[in-house]
Design an enzyme around this catalytic site. Structure first.
Site, PDB file in Angstrom:
ATOM      1  N   TYR A   1       0.823  -1.206   0.000  1.00 11.45           N
ATOM      2  CA  TYR A   1       0.000   0.000   0.000  1.00 11.45           C
ATOM      3  C   TYR A   1       0.858   1.256   0.000  1.00 11.45           C
ATOM      4  O   TYR A   1       2.082   1.191   0.192  1.00 11.45           O
ATOM      5  CB  TYR A   1      -0.953  -0.004   1.198  1.00 11.45           C
ATOM      6  CG  TYR A   1      -0.321   0.297   2.542  1.00 11.45           C
ATOM      7  CD1 TYR A   1       0.519  -0.609   3.179  1.00 11.45           C
ATOM      8  CD2 TYR A   1      -0.572   1.511   3.183  1.00 11.45           C
ATOM      9  CE1 TYR A   1       1.085  -0.311   4.413  1.00 11.45           C
ATOM     10  CE2 TYR A   1      -0.011   1.815   4.418  1.00 11.45           C
ATOM     11  CZ  TYR A   1       0.812   0.895   5.028  1.00 11.45           C
ATOM     12  OH  TYR A   1       1.377   1.193   6.245  1.00 11.45           O
TER      13      TYR A   1
ATOM     14  N   ARG B   1       8.187   4.151  -4.707  1.00 13.38           N
ATOM     15  CA  ARG B   1       8.306   3.130  -3.664  1.00 13.38           C
ATOM     16  C   ARG B   1       7.317   1.998  -3.912  1.00 13.38           C
ATOM     17  O   ARG B   1       7.620   0.826  -3.649  1.00 13.38           O
ATOM     18  CB  ARG B   1       8.075   3.728  -2.271  1.00 13.38           C
ATOM     19  CG  ARG B   1       8.296   2.696  -1.155  1.00 13.38           C
ATOM     20  CD  ARG B   1       8.231   3.293   0.234  1.00 13.38           C
ATOM     21  NE  ARG B   1       6.934   3.888   0.491  1.00 13.38           N
ATOM     22  CZ  ARG B   1       6.664   4.662   1.544  1.00 13.38           C
ATOM     23  NH1 ARG B   1       7.604   4.921   2.435  1.00 13.38           N
ATOM     24  NH2 ARG B   1       5.464   5.170   1.709  1.00 13.38           N
TER      25      ARG B   1
ATOM     26  N   ARG C   1      -7.016 -20.486  -2.723  1.00 17.38           N
ATOM     27  CA  ARG C   1      -6.053 -20.325  -1.639  1.00 17.38           C
ATOM     28  C   ARG C   1      -4.903 -21.341  -1.728  1.00 17.38           C
ATOM     29  O   ARG C   1      -5.124 -22.546  -1.791  1.00 17.38           O
ATOM     30  CB  ARG C   1      -6.748 -20.461  -0.284  1.00 17.38           C
ATOM     31  CG  ARG C   1      -5.823 -20.117   0.883  1.00 17.38           C
ATOM     32  CD  ARG C   1      -6.539 -20.154   2.228  1.00 17.38           C
ATOM     33  NE  ARG C   1      -5.616 -19.792   3.300  1.00 17.38           N
ATOM     34  CZ  ARG C   1      -4.768 -20.647   3.863  1.00 17.38           C
ATOM     35  NH1 ARG C   1      -4.756 -21.911   3.482  1.00 17.38           N
ATOM     36  NH2 ARG C   1      -3.942 -20.234   4.811  1.00 17.38           N
TER      37      ARG C   1
ATOM     38  N   LYS D   1       6.480  -2.172   1.818  1.00 20.16           N
ATOM     39  CA  LYS D   1       5.316  -1.593   2.512  1.00 20.16           C
ATOM     40  C   LYS D   1       4.103  -2.508   2.376  1.00 20.16           C
ATOM     41  O   LYS D   1       3.183  -2.238   1.597  1.00 20.16           O
ATOM     42  CB  LYS D   1       5.039  -0.189   1.958  1.00 20.16           C
ATOM     43  CG  LYS D   1       4.138   0.654   2.855  1.00 20.16           C
ATOM     44  CD  LYS D   1       4.231   2.105   2.440  1.00 20.16           C
ATOM     45  CE  LYS D   1       3.171   2.968   3.063  1.00 20.16           C
ATOM     46  NZ  LYS D   1       3.249   3.055   4.524  1.00 20.16           N
TER      47      LYS D   1
ATOM     48  N   GLU E   1      11.926   2.054  14.296  1.00 21.46           N
ATOM     49  CA  GLU E   1      11.043   3.130  13.825  1.00 21.46           C
ATOM     50  C   GLU E   1       9.783   3.129  14.674  1.00 21.46           C
ATOM     51  O   GLU E   1       9.616   2.301  15.567  1.00 21.46           O
ATOM     52  CB  GLU E   1      10.719   2.940  12.336  1.00 21.46           C
ATOM     53  CG  GLU E   1      10.077   1.613  12.017  1.00 21.46           C
ATOM     54  CD  GLU E   1       9.973   1.318  10.517  1.00 21.46           C
ATOM     55  OE1 GLU E   1       9.923   2.255   9.704  1.00 21.46           O
ATOM     56  OE2 GLU E   1       9.911   0.119  10.181  1.00 21.46           O
TER      57      GLU E   1
HETATM   58  N1  PMP Z   1       7.677   3.478   8.936  1.00 23.06           N
HETATM   59  C1  PMP Z   1       6.545   2.756   8.951  1.00 23.06           C
HETATM   60  C2  PMP Z   1       6.537   1.429   9.626  1.00 23.06           C
HETATM   61  C3  PMP Z   1       5.375   3.261   8.357  1.00 23.06           C
HETATM   62  O1  PMP Z   1       4.249   2.529   8.377  1.00 23.06           O
HETATM   63  C4  PMP Z   1       5.409   4.543   7.755  1.00 23.06           C
HETATM   64  C5  PMP Z   1       4.185   5.152   7.125  1.00 23.06           C
HETATM   65  N2  PMP Z   1       3.334   4.279   6.532  1.00 23.06           N
HETATM   66  C6  PMP Z   1       6.615   5.260   7.770  1.00 23.06           C
HETATM   67  C7  PMP Z   1       7.730   4.695   8.362  1.00 23.06           C
HETATM   68  C8  PMP Z   1       6.714   6.628   7.143  1.00 23.06           C
HETATM   69  O2  PMP Z   1       6.742   6.542   5.756  1.00 23.06           O
HETATM   70  P1  PMP Z   1       6.191   7.725   4.824  1.00 23.06           P
HETATM   71  O3  PMP Z   1       6.950   8.948   5.229  1.00 23.06           O
HETATM   72  O4  PMP Z   1       6.506   7.290   3.471  1.00 23.06           O
HETATM   73  O5  PMP Z   1       4.737   7.850   5.137  1.00 23.06           O
END
Ligand code: PMP
Length: 283
Positions: free
Chosen positions: A33, A52, A100, A147, A179
Site C-alpha cells: 500500500y 516506492r 487459496r 510496505k 522506527e
Molecule cells: N515506517 C513505517 C513502519 C510506516 O508505516 C510509515 C508510514 N506508513 C513510515 C515509516 C513513514 O513513511 P512515509 O513517510 O513514506 O509515510
C-alpha cells in the site's frame, strides 16, 4: 456525502466497493500500500510514493496494476470526485484473486483499490503539543522495507501505547530504535538530527527522504545511524515523520520528558520548511 472509491478500473460509491473473499490481500496479507497526503487539493510527494510502490511490487514479484502516469490520473480523479482539499489518498495493490495456496498464482490479475479520507493535517492540534511514545520490542518480520499490508503488530503497538497512556510506540531491536509503528523516528542533540540509516529493518519513508533533503538545504546537520532509547530520552528533541503527520514532535518517551518536554525549535522549524517545500512541489 458518500465517498467514491476506485476498484479495478471503476469509480463506484463506497457501498459498492468490493473485492473477492479469495483475494490474496484478504487471505494472506499478500498486498502492498501507499498513503499520499493531499494539501490544497494537491498530492504531496507523489513521485516518491509511486516509486516506492514500484519497488514494493518488484520485491514481491507482483505485477504493477498500471503505469505511474495512470496512477497519478486516478489519484487526481479521486481527489476531484470526493472534493478533498486536505486529507489523504490510500492505495492498495494485492496479488489478486486465486484459489487459496501459499505459492503465488501464476496468472492472477493484481487488484487495485484506492480511496480518500478528508482529514485536518496542517492544523492537527498534536503538532503543537507533541505526542508521547512508549518503547516496545520490534518483533516484525525482516522485510520492513517493503510496505506490506501486514499491519497487525503495528496496530498492537498502538494499542499498547494507548493502554500505557501514550499515543504511539517506538520499536526497539537489539537495543536500538528501528522506527515508530507507522513512522520514522528521529532525535536532535546539540542541533544535529539523528535518524536510523536505511536497510531492510525500516521502511524507507518518503517523508524521511524529503525532510532530510530539506534539512540539508536549510543547513541543519544530520547523521543516519541507529540510536538507543536511553540516547533518545537524553536528547534535546525528538520527532517522527510520515506522509500524513509530516514532522511530528515527540515530547515524552517511556514517561521521561524529552528536553523541555515541549516541541523543540529544530522540530518546529523542520515542520515549517518541509511543509513549505512540499506544498510548492505538490502536483
Ligand atoms: N515506517 C513505517 C513502519 C510506516 O508505516 C510509515 C508510514 N506508513 C513510515 C515509516 C513513514 O513513511 P512515509 O513517510 O513514506 O509515510
Amino acid at each position: 456525502m458518500e465517498r467514491i472509491v476506485y476498484v479495478n478500473g471503476d469509480y463506484v460509491p463506497e457501498v459498492d466497493a468490493k473485492v473477492s473473499v479469495f483475494d490474496r490481500g484478504f487471505l494472506m496479507a499478500d498486498g502492498v500500500y501507499e498513503v499520499t497526503s493531499v494539501l490544497d487539493g494537491k498530492l504531496i510527494d507523489f513521485d516518491g510514493h509511486a516509486k516506492r510502490l514500484v519497488r514494493s511490487l518488484r520485491e514481491l514479484e507482483m505485477k504493477a496494476p498500471c503505469s505511474e502516469a495512470d496512477l497519478l490520473k486516478i489519484h487526481r480523479e479521486l481527489v476531484k470526485r470526493n472534493a478533498v482539499t486536505e486529507g489523504l489518498v490510500y492505495l492498495q495493490v494485492t496479488r489478486g484473486v486465486a484459489d487459496r495456496d501459499f505459492a503465488y498464482p501464476k496468472d492472477a490479475r493484481s487488484t487495485l483499490v484506492m480511496f480518500t479520507q478528508t482529514k485536518t493535517l496542517i492544523d492537527n492540534p498534536v503538532a503543537k503539543t507533541g505526542i508521547k511514545v512508549i518503547s516496545i520490542d520490534d518483533i516484525r518480520w525482516g522485510r520492513r522495507d517493503i510496505k506490506t499490508v501486514q499491519l497487525l503488530y503495528p496496530s498492537m503497538g498502538k494499542m499498547m501505547a494507548k493502554a500505557a497512556g501514550a499515543d504511539d510506540a517506538w520499536m526497539v531491536e537489539d537495543g536500538k530504535v528501528t522506527e515508530g509503528t507507522s513512522n520514522n523516528a528521529y532525535i536532535v542533540k546539540n542541533g544535529k538530527i539523528v535518524t536510523r540509516h536505511l536497510s531492510n529493518e525500516i521502511l524507507h519513508g518518503i517523508t524521511r527522504a524529503a525532510v532530510l533533503r530539506v534539512a540539508k538545504e536549510a543547513g541543519i546537520a544530520f547523521e543516519e545511524r541507529a540510536f538507543t532509547i536511553e540516547e533518545a530520552k537524553a536528547a534535546d528533541e525528538a520527532f517522527f515523520t510520515s506522509a500524513s503527520a509530516f514532522v511530528m514532535p515527540v515530547v515524552e518517551i517511556d514517561k521521561t520528558p524529552v528536553g523541555a518536554g515541549v516541541p523543540g525549535p529544530v522540530t518546529l522549524r523542520l515542520r515549517e520548511v518541509y511543509l513549505e517545500e512540499a506544498r510548492k512541489a505538490a502536483v
